[in-house]
Design an enzyme around this catalytic site. Structure first.
Site, PDB file in Angstrom:
ATOM      1  N   ARG A 175      -3.321  -3.606   2.870  1.00  0.00           N
ATOM      2  CA  ARG A 175      -2.098  -3.567   3.614  1.00  0.00           C
ATOM      3  C   ARG A 175      -1.285  -4.897   3.484  1.00  0.00           C
ATOM      4  O   ARG A 175      -1.643  -5.887   3.105  1.00  0.00           O
ATOM      5  CB  ARG A 175      -2.499  -3.703   5.096  1.00  0.00           C
ATOM      6  CG  ARG A 175      -3.059  -2.385   5.517  1.00  0.00           C
ATOM      7  CD  ARG A 175      -3.442  -2.337   7.094  1.00  0.00           C
ATOM      8  NE  ARG A 175      -3.882  -0.952   7.219  1.00  0.00           N
ATOM      9  CZ  ARG A 175      -5.195  -0.561   7.256  1.00  0.00           C
ATOM     10  NH1 ARG A 175      -5.978  -1.318   6.338  1.00  0.00           N
ATOM     11  NH2 ARG A 175      -5.345   0.807   7.272  1.00  0.00           N
ATOM     12  N   HIS A 232      -1.867   0.609   0.261  1.00  0.00           N
ATOM     13  CA  HIS A 232      -2.102   1.016  -0.928  1.00  0.00           C
ATOM     14  C   HIS A 232      -1.213   1.489  -1.752  1.00  0.00           C
ATOM     15  O   HIS A 232      -1.210   2.590  -2.514  1.00  0.00           O
ATOM     16  CB  HIS A 232      -3.248   2.326  -0.697  1.00  0.00           C
ATOM     17  CG  HIS A 232      -4.522   1.582  -0.025  1.00  0.00           C
ATOM     18  ND1 HIS A 232      -5.067   0.730   0.025  1.00  0.00           N
ATOM     19  CD2 HIS A 232      -5.507   2.528   0.890  1.00  0.00           C
ATOM     20  CE1 HIS A 232      -6.281   0.515   0.409  1.00  0.00           C
ATOM     21  NE2 HIS A 232      -6.686   1.817   0.997  1.00  0.00           N
ATOM     22  N   GLU A 276     -14.306  -2.038  -1.769  1.00  0.00           N
ATOM     23  CA  GLU A 276     -13.078  -2.295  -2.511  1.00  0.00           C
ATOM     24  C   GLU A 276     -13.257  -3.600  -3.088  1.00  0.00           C
ATOM     25  O   GLU A 276     -12.604  -4.411  -1.957  1.00  0.00           O
ATOM     26  CB  GLU A 276     -11.886  -1.660  -1.684  1.00  0.00           C
ATOM     27  CG  GLU A 276     -12.142  -0.314  -1.231  1.00  0.00           C
ATOM     28  CD  GLU A 276     -11.289  -0.123  -0.111  1.00  0.00           C
ATOM     29  OE1 GLU A 276      -9.950  -0.515  -0.196  1.00  0.00           O
ATOM     30  OE2 GLU A 276     -11.422   0.612   0.983  1.00  0.00           O
ATOM     31  N   HIS A 309     -11.193   3.226  -5.035  1.00  0.00           N
ATOM     32  CA  HIS A 309     -11.379   3.476  -3.462  1.00  0.00           C
ATOM     33  C   HIS A 309     -12.440   4.707  -3.401  1.00  0.00           C
ATOM     34  O   HIS A 309     -11.959   5.517  -2.947  1.00  0.00           O
ATOM     35  CB  HIS A 309      -9.884   4.027  -2.983  1.00  0.00           C
ATOM     36  CG  HIS A 309      -9.782   3.788  -1.640  1.00  0.00           C
ATOM     37  ND1 HIS A 309     -10.916   4.500  -0.715  1.00  0.00           N
ATOM     38  CD2 HIS A 309      -8.993   2.849  -0.619  1.00  0.00           C
ATOM     39  CE1 HIS A 309     -10.455   3.929   0.478  1.00  0.00           C
ATOM     40  NE2 HIS A 309      -9.472   3.284   0.420  1.00  0.00           N
TER      41      HIS A 309
HETATM   42  C1  GLA Z   1      -8.578   1.642   3.423  1.00  0.00           C
HETATM   43  C2  GLA Z   1      -8.214   1.148   4.689  1.00  0.00           C
HETATM   44  C3  GLA Z   1      -8.554   1.766   5.875  1.00  0.00           C
HETATM   45  C4  GLA Z   1      -7.895   3.243   5.558  1.00  0.00           C
HETATM   46  C5  GLA Z   1      -8.565   3.916   4.150  1.00  0.00           C
HETATM   47  C6  GLA Z   1      -8.192   5.084   3.695  1.00  0.00           C
HETATM   48  O1  GLA Z   1      -9.769   1.196   2.855  1.00  0.00           O
HETATM   49  O2  GLA Z   1      -8.738  -0.249   4.764  1.00  0.00           O
HETATM   50  O3  GLA Z   1      -8.150   1.405   6.838  1.00  0.00           O
HETATM   51  O4  GLA Z   1      -6.705   3.168   5.416  1.00  0.00           O
HETATM   52  O5  GLA Z   1      -8.175   2.727   3.091  1.00  0.00           O
HETATM   53  O6  GLA Z   1      -8.060   5.950   4.791  1.00  0.00           O
END
Ligand code: GLA
Length: 387
Positions: free
Chosen positions: A114, A139, A350, A213
């Site tokens: 974010r 993302h 991730e 991811h």
């Molecule tokens: C990431 C975010 C989560 C969510 C997923 C997708 O890992 O940290 O909050 O948004 O992606 O659903």
């Protein structure tokens, strides 16, 4: 011919025929079982044909990747009885990846995770991004790297079969400055490792934070949740978040909290504890600050699934790892195995820089200058539990 020279002649013949048989076997294996294959997967709404590529090693491990989003659609590995199973969540149909994927198996960029209020400042210029997660940017935006079509070049290397994925993101795409040329290499080795190497260059100062991811479920049975998986994360600290999942800027010690994964523990052990951070993430959805960030490539996390005997280790040169326990999976997305993905049937690890770094002066920089080379690597290594 003396008896001795006859014997050594005979041995040479054996050795030669041995070498010949080995060469024949390896040629046959190459031709009969090519290590990279591709087949048609689907067509995008604007008519682009998407191929699915399969990488195979000599131990039964198979990794499948599509050119849409560079998505890993399946990752097959044996369990402790030799039974092969797919351990990553995904869809059977391209249309599901196009329309409603929660980043299943995708390459994420330009900025994984974010960015607060969907904006950041660079050299006095404010860049506005798409707010695709409430008021925040998530993302890479509405059409991040998970939704673009990558060029894929298969390549056999000494280490194993590989795919070279490339994509050039034009200046101001999704609001980010600079033409960014990105290359990601997926390499499958005979040590059951998937090596993911990212590189990028820009022609103008920008920010970059690339990641992958994949949602893992080492049971290979997607009707089961992942709460029985035992996880170790080599992080003394994690980044607490506000109620929109943006780091507050503080660093919290994991000691004495449900975030302490320094020794292996099951995901389910403390996930339902009464804890403000777990409440905000609806479970684990946090950035763990990895130890030894000055050491380059090192073990970051290990996951053990006792029932199947499958083990995954994650090595990275990145400073952090986002541990997400599939809290938003809610039984609405169709599973590859039939049925629907229920709550917490997959977890993500991730590897990346900290979320919101472009706005947080105390976090390591994610700036990439023109002339610099962004280069990082993460290795997912699979093995069988020895207990
Ligand atoms: C990431 C975010 C989560 C969510 C997923 C997708 O890992 O940290 O909050 O948004 O992606 O659903």
């Amino acid at each position: 011919m003396s008896l001795n020279s006859f014997i050594s002649f005979k041995h040479s013949l054996y050795a030669l025929s041995g070498i010949f048989i080995l060469m024949l076997y390896s040629c046959l294996q190459k031709n009969l079982f090519p290590k990279v294959e591709s087949s048609y997967f689907g067509t995008t709404d604007d008519g682009i044909e998407i191929q699915e590529y399969s990488l195979k090693n000599n131990h039964g491990m198979v990794v499948k990747v599509i050119s849409f989003g560079g998505i890993i659609t399946s990752l097959e590995i044996p369990d402790d009885k030799g039974a092969i199973g797919d351990v990553v969540l995904g869809f059977n149909e391209l249309k599901d990846y196009l329309e409603r994927s929660p980043y299943f198996g995708a390459l994420v960029g330009r900025y994984g995770n974010r960015i607060a209020n969907a904006s950041f400042e660079l050299e006095g210029v404010t860049y506005d991004l798409e707010a695709n997660d409430g008021v925040n940017h998530l993302h890479g935006g509405l059409k991040g790297f998970d939704k673009v079509v990558w060029e894929i070049e298969p390549k056999e290397t000494q280490q194993g079969p590989s795919l070279i994925l490339s994509y050039t993101s034009p200046d101001m795409e999704e609001g980010y400055p600079g033409n960014l040329s990105v290359e990601v290499v997926y390499l499958l080795t005979d040590q059951n490792e998937l090596k993911v190497s990212y590189s990028a260059t820009t022609d103008k100062k920008t920010v970059v934070n690339l990641t992958l991811h994949s949602y893992f479920n080492l049971s290979a049975d997607f009707s089961k949740d992942i709460l029985d998986h035992r996880v170790q994360i080599l992080a003394d600290q994690f980044l607490p978040v506000n109620n929109t999942l943006i780091p507050t800027g503080d660093f919290s010690s994991v000691k004495g909290t449900p975030f302490d994964f320094l020794s292996e523990k099951s995901i389910g052990k403390e996930i339902e504890n009464v804890d403000e951070q777990l409440n905000r993430g609806m479970g684990y959805d946090h950035c763990f600050v990895l130890n030894d960030s000055n050491k380059g490539m090192r073990l970051a996390a290990k996951v053990v699934h006792s029932e199947s005997g499958r083990v995954m280790e994650v090595f990275t040169d990145q400073p952090a790892i986002q541990f997400y326990t599939g809290n938003f999976l809610d039984g609405t997305l169709p599973s590859k195995q039939g049925g629907f993905y229920q709550h917490r049937t997959g977890f993500c690890l991730e590897t990346q820089h900290y979320p919101d770094s472009p706005n947080q002066k105390n976090f390591p920089s994610t700036i990439l200058n023109s002339g610099e080379h962004y280069q990082t690597q993460t290795i997912y290594k699979f093995s069988i539990l020895k207990e």
